[in-house]
Design a protein around this motif. Sequence first.
Motif, short mmCIF file in Angstrom:
data_model
loop_
_atom_site.label_atom_id
_atom_site.label_comp_id
_atom_site.label_asym_id
_atom_site.label_seq_id
_atom_site.Cartn_x
_atom_site.Cartn_y
_atom_site.Cartn_z
N TRP A 62 0.72 -1.21 0.11
CA TRP A 62 0.07 0.12 0.02
C TRP A 62 0.70 1.29 0.01
CZ3 TRP A 62 -5.02 -0.95 3.16
CH2 TRP A 62 -5.94 -0.19 2.67
N SER A 63 0.65 2.34 -0.87
CA SER A 63 1.22 3.36 -0.86
C SER A 63 1.04 4.22 0.40
CB SER A 63 1.18 4.26 -2.07
OG SER A 63 -0.35 4.78 -2.09
N GLN A 64 2.12 5.30 0.78
CA GLN A 64 1.91 5.80 2.09
C GLN A 64 0.59 6.91 2.21
OE1 GLN A 64 3.60 5.48 5.15
NE2 GLN A 64 4.22 3.55 3.86
N ASP A 65 0.50 7.45 0.99
CA ASP A 65 -0.76 8.21 0.85
C ASP A 65 -2.10 7.73 0.96
OD1 ASP A 65 -0.55 7.39 -1.69
OD2 ASP A 65 -0.32 9.26 -2.61
N GLY A 66 -2.00 6.26 0.61
CA GLY A 66 -3.17 5.45 0.60
C GLY A 66 -3.91 5.39 -0.77
N SER A 67 -3.24 6.06 -1.62
CA SER A 67 -4.02 5.93 -3.19
C SER A 67 -3.76 4.66 -3.76
CB SER A 67 -3.68 7.37 -3.79
OG SER A 67 -2.21 7.11 -4.12
N LEU A 68 -2.82 4.15 -3.76
CA LEU A 68 -2.72 3.23 -4.57
C LEU A 68 -2.40 1.57 -3.70
CD1 LEU A 68 0.12 4.51 -6.95
CD2 LEU A 68 -2.32 4.32 -7.18
N VAL A 69 -3.08 0.58 -4.27
CA VAL A 69 -2.70 -0.72 -3.66
C VAL A 69 -2.19 -1.48 -4.64
CG1 VAL A 69 -3.91 -2.86 -2.93
CG2 VAL A 69 -4.74 -0.34 -2.19
N PHE A 70 -0.96 -2.27 -4.19
CA PHE A 70 -0.13 -3.22 -5.13
C PHE A 70 -0.74 -4.63 -4.84
CE2 PHE A 70 1.89 0.57 -4.51
CZ PHE A 70 2.42 1.03 -5.87
N HIS A 71 -1.18 -5.27 -5.93
CA HIS A 71 -1.72 -6.69 -5.47
C HIS A 71 -1.37 -7.79 -6.43
CE1 HIS A 71 -5.76 -9.49 -5.89
NE2 HIS A 71 -4.65 -9.78 -4.93
N GLY A 72 -0.42 -8.72 -5.68
CA GLY A 72 0.22 -9.69 -6.41
C GLY A 72 -0.52 -10.72 -6.34
N PHE A 73 -0.91 -11.32 -7.56
CA PHE A 73 -1.59 -12.75 -7.41
C PHE A 73 -0.91 -13.71 -8.68
CE2 PHE A 73 -5.04 -15.59 -9.03
CZ PHE A 73 -5.67 -15.79 -7.48
N ASP A 74 -0.77 -14.75 -8.23
CA ASP A 74 0.02 -15.73 -8.88
C ASP A 74 1.48 -15.15 -9.55
OD1 ASP A 74 0.37 -18.26 -9.61
OD2 ASP A 74 -0.73 -17.99 -11.60
N ASP A 75 1.45 -14.94 -10.77
CA ASP A 75 2.77 -14.16 -11.47
C ASP A 75 2.28 -12.82 -11.80
OD1 ASP A 75 1.04 -14.79 -13.50
OD2 ASP A 75 2.59 -15.58 -14.78
N LYS A 76 1.24 -12.38 -11.51
CA LYS A 76 0.81 -11.01 -12.07
C LYS A 76 0.82 -9.94 -10.92
CE LYS A 76 -1.82 -11.51 -16.38
NZ LYS A 76 -1.19 -12.84 -16.58
N LEU A 77 1.35 -8.86 -11.19
CA LEU A 77 1.41 -7.95 -10.35
C LEU A 77 0.44 -6.63 -10.68
CD1 LEU A 77 2.44 -6.18 -7.58
CD2 LEU A 77 4.43 -5.38 -9.13
N GLN A 78 -0.43 -6.28 -10.17
CA GLN A 78 -1.55 -5.06 -10.71
C GLN A 78 -1.33 -3.97 -9.69
OE1 GLN A 78 -5.76 -6.72 -10.61
NE2 GLN A 78 -5.15 -7.59 -12.75
#
Length: 895
Positions: free
Chosen positions: A615-631
């Motif tokens: 999670w970014s410090q400002d809360g705006s972006l979430v990084f979601h790793g699922f299997d071999d994909k990173l969104q």
Amino acid sequence: MTQSLGIEQYKLSVVSGGKPTLNDFSSVTGNKNIARLSHDQLNYIIPFNNQIKVYSVETRQCVKTLKFANNPVLCGIFLQEQEDNESIVKILLGDITAPQQKNAHMITVFTKSGHVVVLNYKGKLVESPKHFKISLENEQLSNVFHSKGTYRILTTFKDVKQKAHNSLQSYRLHGLTFDESKAQFDVTFQAEWSNVILSNTSSNGKLLTLMNKDVSTKDHEHKSISVVSIFDDSVNLSFPLSSVLSSQTQSLSSNTRYVSSMAINNMGQQLAIGFASGVISIVSLADLQIRLLKWHIDSVLSLAFSHDGTYLLSGGWEKVLSLWQLATNSQQFLPRLNGIVIDCQVLGPQGNYYSLILQMTENNSNSDYQFLLLSASDLSSKLSINGPLPVFNTTIKHIQQPISAVNTKNSNSITSINHSKKKQLRKLIKAKRQDFTTNVEINPINKNLYFPHISAIQIFDFYKNEQINYQYLTSGVNNSMGKVRFELNLQDPIITDLKFTKDGQWMITYEIEYPPNDLLSSKDLTHILKFWTKNDNETNWNLKTKVINPHGSSVPITNILPSPRSINNGQGCLTADNNGGLKFWSFDAHEGNWCLKKISLPNFNHFSNSVSLAWSQDGSLVFHGFDDKLQILDFDTFKKFESLENTKTVSEFTLDSEIQTIKLINDTNLIVATRTTLNAINLLQGRIINSFDLYPFVNGVYKNGHLDRLITCDEKSGNIALVINQQLANPEGVPTTNYKSRIIIFDSDLSTKLGNFTHHEYISWIGWNYDTDFIFLDIESTLGVVGTTVNTQLSDEVNNEGILDGLMNNTTGTLASSNDVFAEQLNQLSSRGKSDASDKDANGNDEDEEDITLEFINGEKKDKLVNMNSFTSMFDNIQNVQMDTFFDRVMKVIT
């Protein structure tokens, strides 16, 4: 080899934790407790596998710690002889090499391989204490006896003639004398016993009882019991076991004939025999008359007579200490203990104290022991001692479950006890997946360590090195009573994950409830998310919100991520499932409860347990790793992040294999570990800027997502700590159950290596302590720290082999110690910065910049600029620093 400036910042120290040591005197029973009360009965001296601790009985506090790593002699005996699994077998009060000197502060410590060390348990630990070695030929020390200035030692050895009966031990009794003129111990042979199954000694240490098996006959049921005096010939009798079996036990199951424990009273008049069926037989040795005591309903695991022989203590699977008044057969009970009673002893000249060893068998991946010291007058607890209680992913070596009337996953049956140890060692050596990782969380406020322990949590103070609290968080059978026989197969709920909000005010737990076996619904697990809080003056956490199946029926939670402080003051969290779904939970002050605020439906068409979140410090972006994909997701919409029209931003990456963990560093770099590589992705450039090969160390070894336990980052400096574990082989190249590990510290973009440390044991977890240090735990339950502000009171584990020990020597290009393939691969990982620097040059940086980077990585930056900020870091930890140390720090900055 020149050390780089960054390496000197970090130091590795093993400072805390450890397991209390038991004497494996025999396979099932026999004086397991080697802790000693001091002469004045004010101190309790108890050995751990990494130190000796002295507790005050009055204040319940640890008043002295003798750390093995602090002393070259103790370090050489216990920490550098790992192959022999060296351990303490006996502690005697006083200095037995100088009996005429009445020094109440000295203790004499005996080890399994015959080392004898004299230590001061009250004053300063002497640099070179008295150290001797008893010469034992193919024997191991088991016990030491002392009476009026006379010493005897009991040793065990494997009789080569009895290869078919590996479970049996042979014992020898020797006289022990100290020759002051030669400064050595002399051993004289006294007696020998073969094919011993069980043994125990009287509480005054003058009588020994043994049970032997006659292997010369085909009837393996033929067993005999011997009772002998250790210091003279006053008692020496032997009789067949069948002569003291009651008539009804002759024809029943083998449990009624299998002896699980024995005890002899101080006068040599009564023998207590405990059976796997739960019956205790009291034998009068004068005429071999017997009477039965019946209360236990599973194996009797421990027995002890009081000093005068009027009481018998017994313990077993019921988690209850039973006191039998032998004259009247009446009983007293001490119920609801934390574990099953595997050892009980009577301590003190007048028998004022009872000592118990409890084993928490719910955790079958590790042997969890708790030592209790009780007042004999009112059974009140005086001391409760244990180390950290981690639950490992796989069962570790040297684990032995107690014997039970039935074979369950928490116990051994009488048919399997001889094979279980060998089977386990074979499995450990052959298994490809050597995953002994564990889950630990650090409270951000008070820095205490939280160990999920099956259906409870243990709170452990790293700095005081003691347990703060042990609290059950689920409802199960074990919380209220002990399990016996087939109840052992009932599985209690298991806490599989635990997290804290950023302010430390809330604890989030995820547990799984298991239905009973052999039902149609046996595979329908219940997943429960719980939110806990507690006030500063409270010891226990209080449940606030409980959510059953938060992601739907039978859908597990694969990851929990607390929100940054910019979202609802940090009082929120994301949960992810194994199908790509996300949910955001937050504390609602108006409702006074935790509520579901946002939801993202599963967006993948397959299932995976490799799920990571950042999670970014400002809360705006979430990084979601699922299997071999990173969104990269926009938190407001839970949809893929879309940039402004005039800029191009990559919102999805596809990696080479399943993503194990992701860490966001300084809001610019994303560290992504897969099963094969460690990558640094620059979010502003939208590309991978550095990448290392992890394949030789990780692939197939760890369960999906468990590599996250071996990678952590310092959120203040951005430095990353990575653990690499290596299974060691013997000289013939055959894998063993021994390990060594390395901790490598990188900077925030993986371009510079700041430290490389070796530890002599498998590391199961590493975490950042919300300050400047990384804390780690190994499979021996010892806790260490890799940090920049290591206190001078903490023990330094010196990195003897150099910073890149065992790796490729950069100056000569040859292997520094051996042609180890693992070391060669690890060197490529730890010195990869050179190739990364040349990559940068291909990306447009000038050559001068490349040269400077290369020199800095190799620690050869000569033209150093000194300015007003150069000395700032020196003053971070300046308390009690000597003048010469201060001068060294100044020289490090300017040279």
